[in-house]
Design a protein around this motif. Structure first.
Motif, mmCIF file in Angstrom:
data_model
loop_
_atom_site.group_PDB
_atom_site.id
_atom_site.type_symbol
_atom_site.label_atom_id
_atom_site.label_comp_id
_atom_site.label_asym_id
_atom_site.label_seq_id
_atom_site.Cartn_x
_atom_site.Cartn_y
_atom_site.Cartn_z
ATOM 1 N N ARG A 31 -5.678 8.902 -6.517
ATOM 2 C CA ARG A 31 -4.619 9.439 -5.668
ATOM 3 C C ARG A 31 -5.179 9.633 -4.269
ATOM 4 N NH1 ARG A 31 -3.002 14.765 -8.560
ATOM 5 N NH2 ARG A 31 -5.216 14.998 -8.275
ATOM 6 N N GLY A 32 -4.328 9.937 -3.336
ATOM 7 C CA GLY A 32 -4.770 10.240 -1.981
ATOM 8 C C GLY A 32 -5.443 9.056 -1.310
ATOM 9 N N LEU A 33 -6.615 9.301 -0.707
ATOM 10 C CA LEU A 33 -7.339 8.252 0.007
ATOM 11 C C LEU A 33 -7.709 7.090 -0.916
ATOM 12 C CD1 LEU A 33 -8.670 7.141 2.553
ATOM 13 C CD2 LEU A 33 -10.692 8.536 2.005
ATOM 14 N N SER A 34 -8.100 7.378 -2.134
ATOM 15 C CA SER A 34 -8.437 6.324 -3.097
ATOM 16 C C SER A 34 -7.258 5.374 -3.288
ATOM 17 C CB SER A 34 -8.839 6.942 -4.437
ATOM 18 O OG SER A 34 -9.002 5.950 -5.418
ATOM 19 N N GLU A 35 -6.080 5.914 -3.415
ATOM 20 C CA GLU A 35 -4.883 5.087 -3.588
ATOM 21 C C GLU A 35 -4.655 4.188 -2.373
ATOM 22 O OE1 GLU A 35 -0.245 5.621 -4.942
ATOM 23 O OE2 GLU A 35 -1.244 7.318 -3.984
ATOM 24 N N GLN A 36 -4.840 4.745 -1.181
ATOM 25 C CA GLN A 36 -4.654 3.963 0.043
ATOM 26 C C GLN A 36 -5.684 2.844 0.145
ATOM 27 O OE1 GLN A 36 -4.687 6.653 3.372
ATOM 28 N NE2 GLN A 36 -3.257 8.051 2.384
ATOM 29 N N VAL A 37 -6.932 3.137 -0.226
ATOM 30 C CA VAL A 37 -7.995 2.126 -0.198
ATOM 31 C C VAL A 37 -7.666 0.994 -1.164
ATOM 32 C CG1 VAL A 37 -10.411 1.714 -0.842
ATOM 33 C CG2 VAL A 37 -9.815 3.643 0.646
ATOM 34 N N PHE A 38 -7.205 1.323 -2.357
ATOM 35 C CA PHE A 38 -6.871 0.297 -3.336
ATOM 36 C C PHE A 38 -5.655 -0.515 -2.914
ATOM 37 C CE2 PHE A 38 -9.943 2.224 -6.088
ATOM 38 C CZ PHE A 38 -10.343 1.204 -6.929
ATOM 39 N N GLU A 39 -4.711 0.105 -2.229
ATOM 40 C CA GLU A 39 -3.558 -0.647 -1.718
ATOM 41 C C GLU A 39 -4.024 -1.720 -0.747
ATOM 42 O OE1 GLU A 39 -0.634 1.996 -0.041
ATOM 43 O OE2 GLU A 39 -0.287 2.967 -1.967
ATOM 44 N N ARG A 40 -4.960 -1.379 0.118
ATOM 45 C CA ARG A 40 -5.459 -2.351 1.104
ATOM 46 C C ARG A 40 -6.419 -3.364 0.477
ATOM 47 N NH1 ARG A 40 -5.881 0.367 6.994
ATOM 48 N NH2 ARG A 40 -3.909 1.472 6.845
ATOM 49 N N GLY A 41 -7.213 -2.907 -0.470
ATOM 50 C CA GLY A 41 -8.202 -3.788 -1.082
ATOM 51 C C GLY A 41 -7.633 -4.754 -2.101
ATOM 52 N N GLY A 42 -6.514 -4.383 -2.705
ATOM 53 C CA GLY A 42 -5.817 -5.257 -3.637
ATOM 54 C C GLY A 42 -6.626 -5.679 -4.843
ATOM 55 N N GLU A 43 -6.279 -6.857 -5.350
ATOM 56 C CA GLU A 43 -6.889 -7.366 -6.574
ATOM 57 C C GLU A 43 -8.388 -7.629 -6.427
ATOM 58 O OE1 GLU A 43 -4.727 -10.717 -8.101
ATOM 59 O OE2 GLU A 43 -2.834 -9.603 -8.126
ATOM 60 N N ALA A 44 -8.818 -8.012 -5.230
ATOM 61 C CA ALA A 44 -10.247 -8.275 -5.026
ATOM 62 C C ALA A 44 -11.062 -7.000 -5.222
ATOM 63 C CB ALA A 44 -10.489 -8.858 -3.636
ATOM 64 N N LEU A 45 -10.569 -5.878 -4.701
ATOM 65 C CA LEU A 45 -11.267 -4.606 -4.876
ATOM 66 C C LEU A 45 -11.215 -4.167 -6.340
ATOM 67 C CD1 LEU A 45 -12.796 -2.164 -3.850
ATOM 68 C CD2 LEU A 45 -10.593 -1.142 -3.187
ATOM 69 N N GLU A 46 -10.073 -4.324 -6.966
ATOM 70 C CA GLU A 46 -9.958 -3.960 -8.380
ATOM 71 C C GLU A 46 -10.953 -4.763 -9.229
ATOM 72 O OE1 GLU A 46 -5.863 -4.218 -9.650
ATOM 73 O OE2 GLU A 46 -5.231 -2.807 -8.100
#
Length: 174
Positions: A31-46
């Motif tokens: 949640r919070g900042l982590s959620e925003q980072v994952f939104e920008r990083g997308g599947e590659a970050l996941e």
């Protein structure tokens, strides 16, 4: 203060060698900042996070940063603040370990500029004054090891709290 910059604004628009990001122990979208980072990083970050081992509270893991103005992400699992009850001292020690682990991992990876949020002060409810004191206890003695350590606060009120702690406890008196 040499090597430590306190600022406020959108942390996801600031460049650095690495952004230290609060994380879930399985390095999945939080949640919070982590959620925003994952939104920008997308599947590659996941996908990069899926290759990492579980991250206990206070430890850190490194991935590339996808879709962000930083090169790397240092993921660290912050403790939950429980209003200073009998576990408050343990939570403060664990919060300090988050900063130590992030700094150690950055040095080992050749990262010389780091960007921090107020770890623990968002969704994990640490009061900013306590979060600032614990962070600066770790960051100030190690600032010379880095080109720049930046703490970006979400609000001007939080920035004022951090600056007050910095001036009262971490600015040498003449």
């Amino acid at each position: 203060m040499k090597g430590i910059k306190l600022t406020s604004g959108d942390i996801l628009t600031i460049g650095a060698g690495a952004l230290v990001c609060p994380a879930h122990k399985h390095l999945i979208r939080g949640r919070g900042l982590s959620e925003q980072v994952f939104e920008r990083g997308g599947e590659a970050l996941e996908a990069a996070c899926a290759l990492q081992s579980e991250c206990p509270v206070g430890e850190a893991r490194l991935t590339r940063a996808y879709g962000l103005p930083v090169t790397y992400l240092i993921h660290t699992v912050t403790p939950q603040w429980t209003s200073g009850d009998q576990w408050g001292a343990r939570a403060l020690a664990q919060l300090g370990q988050c900063y130590t682990s992030a700094l150690d991992l950055a040095l080992a990876s050749g990262i010389r500029t780091l960007l921090f949020p107020a770890l623990g002060a968002g969704r994990n409810h640490f009061p900013h004054s306590l979060a600032a004191h614990r962070a600066l206890e770790v960051l100030v003695p190690r600032a010379d090891e880095f080109e720049q350590l930046t703490v970006c606060l979400h609000t001007r009120g939080a920035l004022a709290d951090w600056r007050q702690v910095q001036q009262r406890f971490f600015t040498p008196s003449l």
